[in-house]
Design an enzyme around this catalytic site. Structure first.
Site, mmCIF file in Angstrom:
data_model
loop_
_atom_site.group_PDB
_atom_site.id
_atom_site.type_symbol
_atom_site.label_atom_id
_atom_site.label_comp_id
_atom_site.label_asym_id
_atom_site.label_seq_id
_atom_site.Cartn_x
_atom_site.Cartn_y
_atom_site.Cartn_z
ATOM 1 N N THR A 193 0.901 -1.241 0.077
ATOM 2 C CA THR A 193 -0.041 0.028 0.096
ATOM 3 C C THR A 193 0.799 1.155 0.006
ATOM 4 O OG1 THR A 193 -0.238 0.275 2.414
ATOM 5 C CG2 THR A 193 -1.881 -1.375 0.980
ATOM 6 N N PHE A 244 -3.479 5.291 -0.808
ATOM 7 C CA PHE A 244 -4.605 4.858 -0.922
ATOM 8 C C PHE A 244 -4.713 3.325 -0.439
ATOM 9 C CE2 PHE A 244 -6.739 7.609 -4.505
ATOM 10 C CZ PHE A 244 -6.514 8.755 -3.638
ATOM 11 N N HIS A 245 -4.334 3.090 0.968
ATOM 12 C CA HIS A 245 -4.112 1.741 1.215
ATOM 13 C C HIS A 245 -5.468 0.968 1.181
ATOM 14 C CE1 HIS A 245 -0.774 3.245 3.683
ATOM 15 N NE2 HIS A 245 -1.648 4.408 4.051
ATOM 16 N N ASP A 246 -6.940 1.269 1.516
ATOM 17 C CA ASP A 246 -7.694 0.495 1.592
ATOM 18 C C ASP A 246 -8.258 -0.054 0.066
ATOM 19 O OD1 ASP A 246 -7.791 0.324 4.277
ATOM 20 O OD2 ASP A 246 -9.497 1.900 4.427
#
Length: 319
Positions: A193, A244-246
């Site tokens: 991520t 934008f990890h998720d």
């Protein structure tokens, strides 16, 4: 084209909103059967409200069920310093039209999975409390879960402590239950991520779409830069790009070819300074069979292009 049936467990949260944008922009590929809210970035009251207000705003029609208030054995630690007191920085959305489900999250998940003709994929982008409670209380669901795509953990370095990523740190006991469940797991940890970032110039291309939704998306993601906490464990440009990890947990389901990873044995530390650390045997030196597919690399340019396209799709629908 056959749609992939999914349940989303989320704690919105700025990047959770961007994840939901990608999901509902790709409703030709993803069949969202249920959304449940977990406690993580902010409290359960706020995550459930945010899920309902954001999904109402983008015109989604889906059941949204309220999850558990606290981690399994710990007090909840939130991340309002990163996401703002509301969870959405300084951005406001109209009051939700989508109601809170009459079913609690665990019941809704159980019934959705057991009554489905197809196996269900769970997308989890917060602490794994709800998912762990489901698997612990109702092991009969396991054969009917295709996989769990989780944003959390890290093979190297953390963002909540030197070794622990936030979602794993908040409820490590839930991670242990899920990782030992035998259900196939894909882990989008910080290793991948942190490579799934958007530059400020790329973010401005979102703003340049010129719609109210695009403007809100831009101000959501750039809120991170107002109070970002850089540590020696982050890359040099960490405070100059937007992570934008998720989004990775969903992007993998849509575009697996953009990612590289490997099957590893992973376990989680539960106590002390290492609490929440996901220990990844990427050398395969233990005698334990791999239990997690750990992602470590992403085609960043294609990742960004797919996300911008999703914002454009939602923007067009709201015109």
């Amino acid at each position: 084209m056959t749609k992939l049936p999914i349940i989303i467990d989320t704690d919105p949260g700025i990047d959770d909103a961007m994840m939901l944008t990608l999901v509902f922009a790709n409703d030709d590929a993803l069949d969202v059967r249920l959304v449940t809210t977990c406690s993580g970035n902010i409290s359960q009251d706020k995550t459930n409200y945010n899920a309902r207000t954001f999904l109402s705003y983008i015109g989604a029609s889906v059941e949204i069920a309220r999850g558990l208030e606290q981690p399994i054995f710990r007090e909840l630690e939130v991340a309002e310093d990163i996401h703002g007191e509301s969870g959405f920085g300084n951005v406001q959305f109209p009051a939700p039209t989508l109601p809170v489900s009459k079913r609690p999250a665990i019941t809704a998940m159980l019934e959705t999975i057991m009554t489905s003709d197809d196996k269900i994929t769970i997308v989890a982008t917060g602490p794994l409390t709800n998912v762990a409670a489901l698997l612990l209380a109702h092991p009969e669901v396991k054969p009917k879960i295709e996989r769990i795509s989780w944003m959390g953990g890290a093979a190297v370095g953390g963002n909540m402590s030197p070794m622990a990523e936030f979602n794993a740190y908040v409820d490590p006991h839930a991670v242990e239950i899920v990782f030992r469940s035998g259900v196939p797991i894909v882990m989008s940890g910080l290793d991948v991520t942190h490579k799934a970032f958007v530059t400020l110039n790329e973010a401005k291309s979102i703003l340049n779409i010129g719609t109210e939704f695009a403007e809100k998306a831009y101000h959501l993601v750039t809120y991170y830069l107002d109070d970002i906490k850089k540590t020696p464990f982050h890359e040099e440009n960490y405070d100059q790009v937007l992570h934008f990890h998720d989004v990775c947990a969903v992007m993998y389901l849509l575009k697996a070819e953009l990612f590289k990873g490997q099957d590893c044995y992973v376990e989680v530390a539960l106590e002390g300074i290492t609490s929440g650390a996901t220990v990844v045997d990427y050398t395969n030196r233990t005698d334990k069979a791999p239990n997690v597919h750990v992602l470590h690399t992403v085609n960043r340019e294609e990742f960004v292009a797919e996300f911008v396209k999703a914002v454009e799709i939602i923007s067009d629908r709201l015109k």
